[in-house]
Design a protein around this motif. Structure first.
Motif, PDB file in Angstrom:
ATOM      1  N   ALA A   1       2.209   8.455   3.564  1.00  0.00           N
ATOM      2  CA  ALA A   1       2.231   7.449   2.502  1.00  0.00           C
ATOM      3  C   ALA A   1       0.844   6.888   2.224  1.00  0.00           C
ATOM      4  O   ALA A   1       0.625   6.246   1.193  1.00  0.00           O
ATOM      5  CB  ALA A   1       3.183   6.311   2.875  1.00  0.00           C
ATOM      6  N   VAL A   2      -0.088   7.132   3.145  1.00  0.00           N
ATOM      7  CA  VAL A   2      -1.444   6.601   3.023  1.00  0.00           C
ATOM      8  C   VAL A   2      -2.439   7.684   3.421  1.00  0.00           C
ATOM      9  O   VAL A   2      -2.178   8.489   4.322  1.00  0.00           O
ATOM     10  CB  VAL A   2      -1.622   5.359   3.925  1.00  0.00           C
ATOM     11  CG1 VAL A   2      -3.079   4.954   4.026  1.00  0.00           C
ATOM     12  CG2 VAL A   2      -0.809   4.194   3.394  1.00  0.00           C
TER      13      VAL A   2
ATOM     14  N   ILE B   1      -5.868   0.502  -2.822  1.00  0.00           N
ATOM     15  CA  ILE B   1      -6.700   0.686  -1.623  1.00  0.00           C
ATOM     16  C   ILE B   1      -6.690  -0.572  -0.766  1.00  0.00           C
ATOM     17  O   ILE B   1      -6.390  -1.676  -1.250  1.00  0.00           O
ATOM     18  CB  ILE B   1      -8.166   1.058  -1.979  1.00  0.00           C
ATOM     19  CG1 ILE B   1      -8.812  -0.039  -2.837  1.00  0.00           C
ATOM     20  CG2 ILE B   1      -8.243   2.404  -2.655  1.00  0.00           C
ATOM     21  CD1 ILE B   1     -10.292   0.210  -3.097  1.00  0.00           C
ATOM     22  N   ALA B   2      -7.014  -0.408   0.513  1.00  0.00           N
ATOM     23  CA  ALA B   2      -7.093  -1.537   1.440  1.00  0.00           C
ATOM     24  C   ALA B   2      -8.052  -1.178   2.560  1.00  0.00           C
ATOM     25  O   ALA B   2      -8.338  -0.002   2.808  1.00  0.00           O
ATOM     26  CB  ALA B   2      -5.719  -1.873   1.998  1.00  0.00           C
ATOM     27  N   TRP B   3      -8.537  -2.223   3.224  1.00  0.00           N
ATOM     28  CA  TRP B   3      -9.459  -2.053   4.346  1.00  0.00           C
ATOM     29  C   TRP B   3      -8.781  -2.551   5.616  1.00  0.00           C
ATOM     30  O   TRP B   3      -8.159  -3.609   5.622  1.00  0.00           O
ATOM     31  CB  TRP B   3     -10.738  -2.855   4.117  1.00  0.00           C
ATOM     32  CG  TRP B   3     -11.526  -2.434   2.921  1.00  0.00           C
ATOM     33  CD1 TRP B   3     -11.301  -2.794   1.621  1.00  0.00           C
ATOM     34  CD2 TRP B   3     -12.658  -1.568   2.903  1.00  0.00           C
ATOM     35  NE1 TRP B   3     -12.228  -2.213   0.794  1.00  0.00           N
ATOM     36  CE2 TRP B   3     -13.076  -1.446   1.547  1.00  0.00           C
ATOM     37  CE3 TRP B   3     -13.371  -0.887   3.883  1.00  0.00           C
ATOM     38  CZ2 TRP B   3     -14.169  -0.683   1.163  1.00  0.00           C
ATOM     39  CZ3 TRP B   3     -14.455  -0.116   3.509  1.00  0.00           C
ATOM     40  CH2 TRP B   3     -14.857  -0.021   2.164  1.00  0.00           C
ATOM     41  N   GLY B   4      -8.907  -1.787   6.698  1.00  0.00           N
ATOM     42  CA  GLY B   4      -8.323  -2.208   7.959  1.00  0.00           C
ATOM     43  C   GLY B   4      -8.845  -1.377   9.108  1.00  0.00           C
ATOM     44  O   GLY B   4      -9.685  -0.486   8.927  1.00  0.00           O
TER      45      GLY B   4
ATOM     46  N   LEU C   1       0.831  -1.200   0.000  1.00  0.00           N
ATOM     47  CA  LEU C   1       0.000   0.000   0.000  1.00  0.00           C
ATOM     48  C   LEU C   1       0.873   1.260   0.000  1.00  0.00           C
ATOM     49  O   LEU C   1       0.669   2.177  -0.797  1.00  0.00           O
ATOM     50  CB  LEU C   1      -0.921  -0.010   1.218  1.00  0.00           C
ATOM     51  CG  LEU C   1      -2.026   1.050   1.264  1.00  0.00           C
ATOM     52  CD1 LEU C   1      -3.057   0.808   0.177  1.00  0.00           C
ATOM     53  CD2 LEU C   1      -2.715   1.030   2.641  1.00  0.00           C
ATOM     54  N   THR C   2       1.850   1.299   0.887  1.00  0.00           N
ATOM     55  CA  THR C   2       2.709   2.479   0.968  1.00  0.00           C
ATOM     56  C   THR C   2       3.607   2.607  -0.256  1.00  0.00           C
ATOM     57  O   THR C   2       3.992   3.716  -0.642  1.00  0.00           O
ATOM     58  CB  THR C   2       3.584   2.439   2.237  1.00  0.00           C
ATOM     59  OG1 THR C   2       4.353   1.228   2.239  1.00  0.00           O
ATOM     60  CG2 THR C   2       2.716   2.496   3.483  1.00  0.00           C
TER      61      THR C   2
END
Length: 327
Positions: free
Chosen positions: A220-221, A204-207, A197-198
């Motif tokens: 970075a995000v 995109i991501a989910w967390g 991701l970075t």
């Protein structure tokens, strides 16, 4: 003399009885929990939200009880390996487990070597949290509307990273509610997808907010949205999916501490109270603010009821096609 003999005999018997009872009393005192190190198994790799939250609590439990509470990361099979180790441990309070709502959802993903409800005693709901949709700072979009436009134009579906059942559910629900197909990329733990991701290899991501906290500050995000019905008090500038026009896509997860089934109440009740008191302190509340966690204490009976109600909820979500079973 003869009248005093029975008295001397009774005195000797009482003295002898008292002497014999002393080791038993001493042993009982030594057995007061905790009398040795307590391990807390986190069934995921280091660096994720579960790990970070658990370590913060373990440090305070160590200070409170005067015994070491040691976090042990035992990742594997999407959390099953470490969770099974907890289930198979003695219910003596010396092996605990850290979990998320994924613990209950995992039953829907495929066969488990344990029952997530009946093989455990939930000790404390250590935090509630929304999930966050994270985007790489290198992605060619800056908010949800521009991300959706990019997703519509991406052949094969825009990749979105997930790391467990709850993030997979949130991703599937978002796709269902927007009517756009995404390409879900499952990772073994949230710590595993952060590098992609970075680095800009994953858009995109989910967390959990705790997962995102360490990297958002680096720039970075960026956070695009939260899944809670209302904005998080810890992320006031991040809009909800509802605000962005994505209806019925809410999700609020939880972190929990649990133990093997049949943990004595003499351990579970004071441990529940201790964790609640620790989290309510200004120090831990400040720490929770950085992790995006919120706390709402429940007693042991309420916790078991929560596990049962979640079990029913995720069974229905599977019927609705929102939870994918592992082949």
């Amino acid at each position: 003399m003869n009248e005093q003999a029975p008295m001397r005999a009774v005195t000797r018997r009482a003295t002898l009885g008292g002497a014999l009872a002393l080791p038993a009393i001493a042993a009982s005192a030594q057995d007061v929990w905790p009398s040795r190190t307590v391990r807390i198994i986190v069934p995921y790799a280091p660096g994720g939200g579960t790990d970070v939250t658990t370590r913060a609590i373990a440090e305070q439990l160590t200070a409170r009880f005067g015994r070491s509470f040691v976090v042990e990361n035992r990742a594997g099979a999407n959390g099953i390996v470490g969770t099974e180790a907890v289930a198979r441990s003695a219910p003596d309070g010396y092996t605990l487990g850290a979990q998320t709502a994924t613990h209950i959802m995992a039953r829907q993903m495929g066969p488990l070597p344990y029952d997530p409800v009946t093989d455990f005693t939930m000790i404390s709901l250590t935090a509630r949290y929304p999930l966050v949709m994270m985007a790489s700072a290198r992605a060619p979009f800056h908010d949800v509307p521009s991300m959706l436009a990019a997703a519509r134009a991406t052949a094969g579906g825009l990749p979105q990273g997930t790391s467990d059942a709850q993030s997979s559910f949130a991703a599937a629900l978002f796709s269902r509610r927007t009517g756009i197909e995404f390409n879900e990329v499952p990772y073994r733990g949230s710590g595993a997808y952060l590098a992609d991701l970075t680095g800009g290899h994953l858009p995109i991501a989910w967390g959990s907010p705790a997962t995102a906290a360490a990297i958002v500050a680096s720039g970075a995000v960026k956070l695009l949205a939260v899944t809670s019905p209302t904005r998080s008090p810890h992320l006031p500038n991040v809009p909800t999916l509802r605000e962005l026009g994505v209806a019925e896509a809410d999700f609020v997860g939880w972190f929990a501490m649990l133990a093997p089934a049949h943990l004595p109440a003499s351990i579970g009740v004071p441990l529940n109270a201790a964790i609640s008191e620790i989290i309510a302190t200004p120090t831990m509340q400040a720490r929770y603010a950085t992790l995006g966690n919120e706390f709402s204490p429940l007693d042991l009976e309420q916790l078991q009821a929560l596990m049962r109600s979640d079990d029913e909820r995720w069974t229905q979500a599977t019927r609705d096609g929102l939870i994918r079973r592992t082949p």
